[in-house]
Design a protein around this motif. Sequence first.
Motif, PDB file in Angstrom:
ATOM      1  N   VAL A 140      26.941  15.634  28.126  1.00 13.99           N
ATOM      2  CA  VAL A 140      26.124  13.812  28.110  1.00 13.99           C
ATOM      3  C   VAL A 140      25.326  13.650  29.659  1.00 13.99           C
ATOM      4  N   ILE A 141      25.591  14.395  30.449  1.00 16.90           N
ATOM      5  CA  ILE A 141      24.490  14.265  31.560  1.00 16.90           C
ATOM      6  C   ILE A 141      23.256  14.934  31.546  1.00 16.90           C
ATOM      7  N   VAL A 142      22.961  16.123  30.584  1.00 18.40           N
ATOM      8  CA  VAL A 142      22.025  16.255  30.133  1.00 18.40           C
ATOM      9  C   VAL A 142      21.306  15.973  29.655  1.00 18.40           C
ATOM     10  N   LEU A 143      21.572  15.265  28.314  1.00 20.13           N
ATOM     11  CA  LEU A 143      21.304  13.743  27.722  1.00 20.13           C
ATOM     12  C   LEU A 143      20.716  13.142  28.834  1.00 20.13           C
ATOM     13  N   LEU A 144      21.048  12.871  29.703  1.00 22.62           N
ATOM     14  CA  LEU A 144      20.722  10.834  29.920  1.00 22.62           C
ATOM     15  C   LEU A 144      19.469  12.002  30.902  1.00 22.62           C
ATOM     16  N   GLU A 145      19.634  13.093  31.221  1.00 22.81           N
ATOM     17  CA  GLU A 145      18.115  13.768  32.231  1.00 22.81           C
ATOM     18  C   GLU A 145      17.379  13.858  31.120  1.00 22.81           C
ATOM     19  N   TYR A 146      17.516  14.173  29.811  1.00 22.77           N
ATOM     20  CA  TYR A 146      16.440  14.694  28.831  1.00 22.77           C
ATOM     21  C   TYR A 146      16.150  13.016  28.356  1.00 22.77           C
ATOM     22  N   LEU A 147      17.069  12.012  28.368  1.00 25.26           N
ATOM     23  CA  LEU A 147      16.034  10.522  28.303  1.00 25.26           C
ATOM     24  C   LEU A 147      15.559  10.140  29.608  1.00 25.26           C
ATOM     25  N   ASN A 148      15.343  10.612  30.217  1.00 24.31           N
ATOM     26  CA  ASN A 148      14.657  10.501  31.502  1.00 24.31           C
ATOM     27  C   ASN A 148      14.728   9.718  32.124  1.00 24.31           C
ATOM     28  N   LEU A 149      16.327   9.447  32.039  1.00 20.52           N
ATOM     29  CA  LEU A 149      16.603   8.298  32.990  1.00 20.52           C
ATOM     30  C   LEU A 149      16.805   8.422  34.578  1.00 20.52           C
ATOM     31  N   PRO A 150      16.450   7.861  35.805  1.00 15.50           N
ATOM     32  CA  PRO A 150      16.376   8.106  37.192  1.00 15.50           C
ATOM     33  C   PRO A 150      17.950   8.152  37.042  1.00 15.50           C
ATOM     34  N   GLY A 151      18.079   9.202  38.798  1.00 14.19           N
ATOM     35  CA  GLY A 151      19.308   9.798  38.746  1.00 14.19           C
ATOM     36  C   GLY A 151      19.337  11.242  38.642  1.00 14.19           C
ATOM     37  N   PHE A 152      19.261  12.011  37.162  1.00 16.81           N
ATOM     38  CA  PHE A 152      19.809  12.645  36.434  1.00 16.81           C
ATOM     39  C   PHE A 152      18.359  14.307  36.879  1.00 16.81           C
ATOM     40  N   PRO A 153      18.257  14.130  37.942  1.00 18.34           N
ATOM     41  CA  PRO A 153      17.099  15.427  38.444  1.00 18.34           C
ATOM     42  C   PRO A 153      17.469  16.183  37.565  1.00 18.34           C
ATOM     43  N   ALA A 154      17.229  17.577  36.361  1.00 21.11           N
ATOM     44  CA  ALA A 154      17.582  18.440  36.353  1.00 21.11           C
ATOM     45  C   ALA A 154      17.847  19.671  36.920  1.00 21.11           C
ATOM     46  N   GLY A 155      16.536  19.671  38.387  1.00 18.18           N
ATOM     47  CA  GLY A 155      16.187  20.659  39.625  1.00 18.18           C
ATOM     48  C   GLY A 155      18.186  20.289  39.933  1.00 18.18           C
ATOM     49  N   VAL A 156      19.162  19.888  39.622  1.00 18.99           N
ATOM     50  CA  VAL A 156      20.035  19.494  39.944  1.00 18.99           C
ATOM     51  C   VAL A 156      21.370  19.833  39.148  1.00 18.99           C
ATOM     52  N   ILE A 157      21.159  19.343  38.473  1.00 16.35           N
ATOM     53  CA  ILE A 157      21.912  18.914  36.928  1.00 16.35           C
ATOM     54  C   ILE A 157      22.366  20.755  35.796  1.00 16.35           C
ATOM     55  N   MET A 158      21.329  21.068  35.925  1.00 22.31           N
ATOM     56  CA  MET A 158      20.828  22.271  35.398  1.00 22.31           C
ATOM     57  C   MET A 158      21.285  23.942  35.953  1.00 22.31           C
ATOM     58  N   PRO A 159      21.425  23.325  37.193  1.00 21.32           N
ATOM     59  CA  PRO A 159      21.540  25.063  37.742  1.00 21.32           C
ATOM     60  C   PRO A 159      23.276  24.499  38.216  1.00 21.32           C
ATOM     61  N   LEU A 160      23.600  23.412  38.354  1.00 17.81           N
ATOM     62  CA  LEU A 160      25.018  23.131  38.592  1.00 17.81           C
ATOM     63  C   LEU A 160      25.745  23.632  37.079  1.00 17.81           C
ATOM     64  N   ALA A 161      25.460  23.065  36.463  1.00 17.62           N
ATOM     65  CA  ALA A 161      25.781  24.137  34.743  1.00 17.62           C
ATOM     66  C   ALA A 161      26.332  25.303  34.721  1.00 17.62           C
ATOM     67  N   GLY A 162      25.527  26.295  35.488  1.00 18.57           N
ATOM     68  CA  GLY A 162      25.090  27.607  35.478  1.00 18.57           C
ATOM     69  C   GLY A 162      26.480  28.290  37.030  1.00 18.57           C
ATOM     70  N   ILE A 163      26.071  27.323  37.612  1.00 22.40           N
ATOM     71  CA  ILE A 163      27.145  27.662  38.525  1.00 22.40           C
ATOM     72  C   ILE A 163      28.770  26.994  38.506  1.00 22.40           C
ATOM     73  N   TRP A 164      28.645  26.369  37.159  1.00 24.22           N
ATOM     74  CA  TRP A 164      30.457  25.893  36.609  1.00 24.22           C
ATOM     75  C   TRP A 164      30.651  27.047  36.183  1.00 24.22           C
ATOM     76  N   ALA A 165      29.790  27.788  34.959  1.00 21.29           N
ATOM     77  CA  ALA A 165      30.226  28.848  34.418  1.00 21.29           C
ATOM     78  C   ALA A 165      30.427  30.222  35.004  1.00 21.29           C
ATOM     79  N   SER A 166      29.093  30.177  36.220  1.00 20.69           N
ATOM     80  CA  SER A 166      29.630  31.514  36.557  1.00 20.69           C
ATOM     81  C   SER A 166      31.149  31.441  37.210  1.00 20.69           C
ATOM     82  N   ARG A 167      31.687  30.355  38.040  1.00 21.32           N
ATOM     83  CA  ARG A 167      33.326  30.010  38.107  1.00 21.32           C
ATOM     84  C   ARG A 167      33.649  30.152  37.205  1.00 21.32           C
TER      85      ARG A 167
END
Length: 169
Positions: free
Chosen positions: A20-47
Amino acid sequence: MDMEFFMELMTSYGPIAIFVIVLLEYLNLPGFPAGVIMPLAGIWASRGGLNFFLTMVITVAAGLLGSILLYGLGRAGGEFFLKKYYKKFPKQQEMIEGKIRYLQEKGCVGIFISKLIPMVRTLISIPAGVIRMNFANYVISSTLGIFLWNLAFVGAGYILGDAVFTLFS
């Protein structure tokens, strides 16, 4: 919104939250920057929250769905939408018409390259719909660009893991 907020969402709602968060970011909605969201998904995967491959599948699927929705918006009401938009934001008309010409000239390569450029990568879907770009070609070139973009950001989060989280929290 900060990194802890997004990490809480991912921890509480898992893959659904990422989608949902990535979908909202790809819909270009404010407040969902890829520079934060995508690395966090990677961090979550690494954990150990989710395996890396599944994280990539989820983020690419969400990005593609968002892109398809914007393509559909451009295709269904593109001319009408653009006329209204130009009235409200006349200074952007030249830039948007330039993107339309770019897509008409470059086609799939233009979509692929655009998916690798911040801001342009989400907005390019609307002009692609307006010019009624072949849908299969649009989906293929979008998927490849989305995959590379997401791989760079999710991969960075995965590789750098907790160091990034600690740095920004």
